[in-house]
Design a protein around this motif. Structure first.
Motif, short mmCIF file in Angstrom:
data_model
loop_
_atom_site.label_atom_id
_atom_site.label_comp_id
_atom_site.label_asym_id
_atom_site.label_seq_id
_atom_site.Cartn_x
_atom_site.Cartn_y
_atom_site.Cartn_z
N SER A 170 -3.33 -1.06 -2.44
CA SER A 170 -3.16 0.39 -2.29
C SER A 170 -4.48 1.14 -2.30
O SER A 170 -4.51 2.34 -2.00
CB SER A 170 -2.27 0.93 -3.43
OG SER A 170 -2.97 0.96 -4.66
N PHE A 171 -5.58 0.46 -2.63
CA PHE A 171 -6.87 1.14 -2.78
C PHE A 171 -7.60 1.27 -1.44
O PHE A 171 -7.52 0.39 -0.59
CB PHE A 171 -7.77 0.39 -3.75
CG PHE A 171 -7.24 0.25 -5.16
CD1 PHE A 171 -6.33 1.16 -5.67
CD2 PHE A 171 -7.67 -0.79 -5.97
CE1 PHE A 171 -5.85 1.04 -6.96
CE2 PHE A 171 -7.19 -0.93 -7.26
CZ PHE A 171 -6.28 -0.01 -7.76
N ASP A 172 -8.37 2.34 -1.31
CA ASP A 172 -9.34 2.48 -0.22
C ASP A 172 -10.70 1.98 -0.65
O ASP A 172 -11.52 1.56 0.18
CB ASP A 172 -9.45 3.94 0.22
CG ASP A 172 -8.18 4.45 0.85
OD1 ASP A 172 -7.88 4.03 1.99
OD2 ASP A 172 -7.47 5.26 0.23
N ARG A 198 0.84 -1.21 0.00
CA ARG A 198 0.00 0.00 0.00
C ARG A 198 0.86 1.25 0.00
O ARG A 198 0.70 2.15 -0.83
CB ARG A 198 -0.93 -0.03 1.22
CG ARG A 198 -1.78 1.23 1.40
CD ARG A 198 -2.59 1.13 2.68
NE ARG A 198 -3.30 2.35 2.97
CZ ARG A 198 -4.52 2.63 2.55
NH1 ARG A 198 -5.17 1.77 1.79
NH2 ARG A 198 -5.11 3.77 2.87
N ALA A 199 1.83 1.30 0.91
CA ALA A 199 2.69 2.48 1.02
C ALA A 199 3.58 2.62 -0.21
O ALA A 199 3.76 3.74 -0.73
CB ALA A 199 3.53 2.38 2.28
N ALA A 200 4.11 1.49 -0.71
CA ALA A 200 5.04 1.55 -1.85
C ALA A 200 4.34 2.03 -3.11
O ALA A 200 4.87 2.88 -3.85
CB ALA A 200 5.66 0.18 -2.07
N VAL A 201 3.16 1.50 -3.40
CA VAL A 201 2.44 1.89 -4.61
C VAL A 201 2.05 3.35 -4.55
O VAL A 201 2.18 4.09 -5.54
CB VAL A 201 1.20 0.99 -4.82
CG1 VAL A 201 0.32 1.54 -5.94
CG2 VAL A 201 1.62 -0.44 -5.14
N ARG A 202 1.58 3.80 -3.41
CA ARG A 202 1.19 5.21 -3.29
C ARG A 202 2.38 6.14 -3.50
O ARG A 202 2.25 7.20 -4.11
CB ARG A 202 0.54 5.44 -1.92
CG ARG A 202 -0.86 4.83 -1.83
CD ARG A 202 -1.44 4.89 -0.42
NE ARG A 202 -2.80 4.40 -0.45
CZ ARG A 202 -3.87 5.10 -0.05
NH1 ARG A 202 -3.71 6.33 0.42
NH2 ARG A 202 -5.07 4.59 -0.13
N PHE A 203 3.54 5.72 -3.02
CA PHE A 203 4.75 6.52 -3.25
C PHE A 203 5.11 6.53 -4.73
O PHE A 203 5.42 7.57 -5.31
CB PHE A 203 5.91 5.95 -2.43
CG PHE A 203 7.21 6.66 -2.65
CD1 PHE A 203 7.48 7.89 -2.06
CD2 PHE A 203 8.18 6.10 -3.48
CE1 PHE A 203 8.68 8.55 -2.29
CE2 PHE A 203 9.38 6.74 -3.71
CZ PHE A 203 9.62 7.98 -3.11
N GLU A 204 5.06 5.35 -5.37
CA GLU A 204 5.39 5.24 -6.79
C GLU A 204 4.48 6.10 -7.66
O GLU A 204 4.92 6.66 -8.68
CB GLU A 204 5.27 3.78 -7.24
CG GLU A 204 6.32 2.84 -6.62
CD GLU A 204 5.93 1.38 -6.78
OE1 GLU A 204 4.96 1.09 -7.53
OE2 GLU A 204 6.57 0.52 -6.12
#
Length: 398
Positions: free
Chosen positions: A279-281, A190-196
């Motif tokens: 990564s989705f809410d 989740r954190a990695a995809v949002r950063f990417e």
């Protein structure tokens, strides 16, 4: 010298492109490697995003190759020859062309084995489909009494196909199954995809994974995204799928006209969908219920397995999959889709979290890959029966 082996199921499918049916076939082949049946996949066409997975499982044989008029004309005879070489105990077709090919090829080959069909779509109306598709559906209706069983991944599809001649007595509903280890909540991903993707801190992420096709109705989803933004939700909308990228001028221009620049990410086709789901809410689906449409939308169940609540149009068995863990809305209604999504996103993080947990629990209890594979195995065993099978000659595999 004769040798005994596991009963062999030969799966005939048009191609191994990145689609719901193809993905489910790959799951059956991979998960069933140590099971009671040997799985062999015979595609009519070469290539596709799922082909490598089937090859690595040791189940892929040389595709038949039906590109071009000459290859198409010789395909029935070549398919019959391939089936004789493969010596199946059971032949299972997938999708329209694969079902017909499995039946016709087996008859031409005089292979004394049962044939199963696998219907992976819902059929809202025939008239809206192209002439070629209507002809294939009519032919399928005429020949549908010859398979031993007809598998449907959608409960809704059984009645729809009975209306064009598919016998109800042959119907067996087996929903899609999902790998709960691959699709699960993953804070690191989740954190990695949002950063990417450059997602701003504190933003909600709404995702949709679907190839670019009129049935998927991306335009309604983007218009719904504008409604979510109007409700004051700080959200980023992530889209992935074949043809859904920055080179798609229709989508990019529509997003611009709707004031969504900077709020939308068009990623194209991805192989790391499990990371994206994590990564989705919220996940949403905007598919239409028209012509040949969604049967059992894999993406909804995959998102739910990852602990993501879903909002979907009422297409195929979406409402059955979601149950009480999300929302369904009428197809083609961006206002309804947008407001349903905004309601869930604005209910607060604790409510969203608990809804996601309930979504995963539903997939665990109703749609696990283990239980679905066991249902396929039980059907194969029932169709083949307890009697002795003919011996097979000892020779090189395939």
């Amino acid at each position: 010298m004769n040798q005994r082996r596991r009963p062999r199921v030969v799966h005939v499918i048009n191609s191994l492109s990145m689609g719901g049916a193809e993905t489910m076939l790959a799951r059956i082949v991979i998960a069933g490697k140590a099971g009671p049946f040997e799985h062999v996949v015979l595609p009519l066409l070469r290539g596709g995003g799922v082909e490598d997975r089937v090859r690595k499982a040791g189940a892929l044989v040389e595709p038949l190759g039906v590109h071009g008029a000459r290859n198409l004309l010789t395909a029935p005879a070549r398919l019959a020859g391939r089936l004789r070489e493969l010596e199946p105990d059971l032949v299972q077709g997938w999708l329209l062309q694969g079902n017909l090919a499995a039946l016709i090829g087996s008859r031409l080959a005089s292979v004394p084995t049962p044939v199963l069909w696998n219907v992976r779509w819902t059929l809202y109306d025939v008239a809206s489909e192209p002439v070629r598709t209507r002809a294939i559906l009519r032919l399928s209706g005429l020949l549908s009494r010859f398979p031993e069983r007809i598998i449907y991944n959608s409960r809704l599809a059984v009645g729809q196909h009975a209306a064009i001649g598919f016998p109800r007595r042959l119907a067996k509903v087996i929903p899609n199954g999902f790998d709960l280890d691959r699709f699960q909540p993953d804070p690191d991903a989740r954190a990695a995809v949002r950063f990417e993707l450059g997602i701003p801190a504190g933003a909600k992420v709404v995702g949709m994974l679907a190839r670019y096709h009129p049935m998927k109705d991306h335009a309604t989803s983007l218009r719904a995204a504008a409604r979510v933004a109007e409700r004051g939700v700080h959200a980023v909308f992530v889209y992935a799928g074949r043809g859904v990228d920055e080179q798609n001028s229709e989508l990019v221009d529509l997003a611009g006209r709707l004031g969504l620049r900077g709020r939308v990410r068009f990623l194209g086709e991805r192989q790391d969908v499990n990371r994206l789901f994590a990564s989705f809410d919220l996940y949403w689906m905007s598919s239409l219920a028209r012509g040949i449409a969604e049967g059992f939308p894999n993406v909804i169940a995959e998102a739910m397995a990852a602990g993501v609540p879903c909002v979907a149009t009422d297409s195929g068995d979406a409402a059955w999959i979601i149950g009480r863990t999300g929302r369904t809305v009428p197809p083609g209604d961006p206002q309804a889709l947008g407001h349903a999504a905004a309601d869930l996103l604005q209910a607060g993080p604790e409510s969203l979290h608990h809804t996601g947990l309930a979504a995963r629990a539903r997939i665990e209890s109703e749609f696990s890959l283990t239980s679905v594979l066991a249902t396929y195995d039980a059907l194969y065993a029932d169709v083949l029966g307890p009697g002795p099978r003919r011996p097979w000659s000892a020779r090189s595999r395939y």
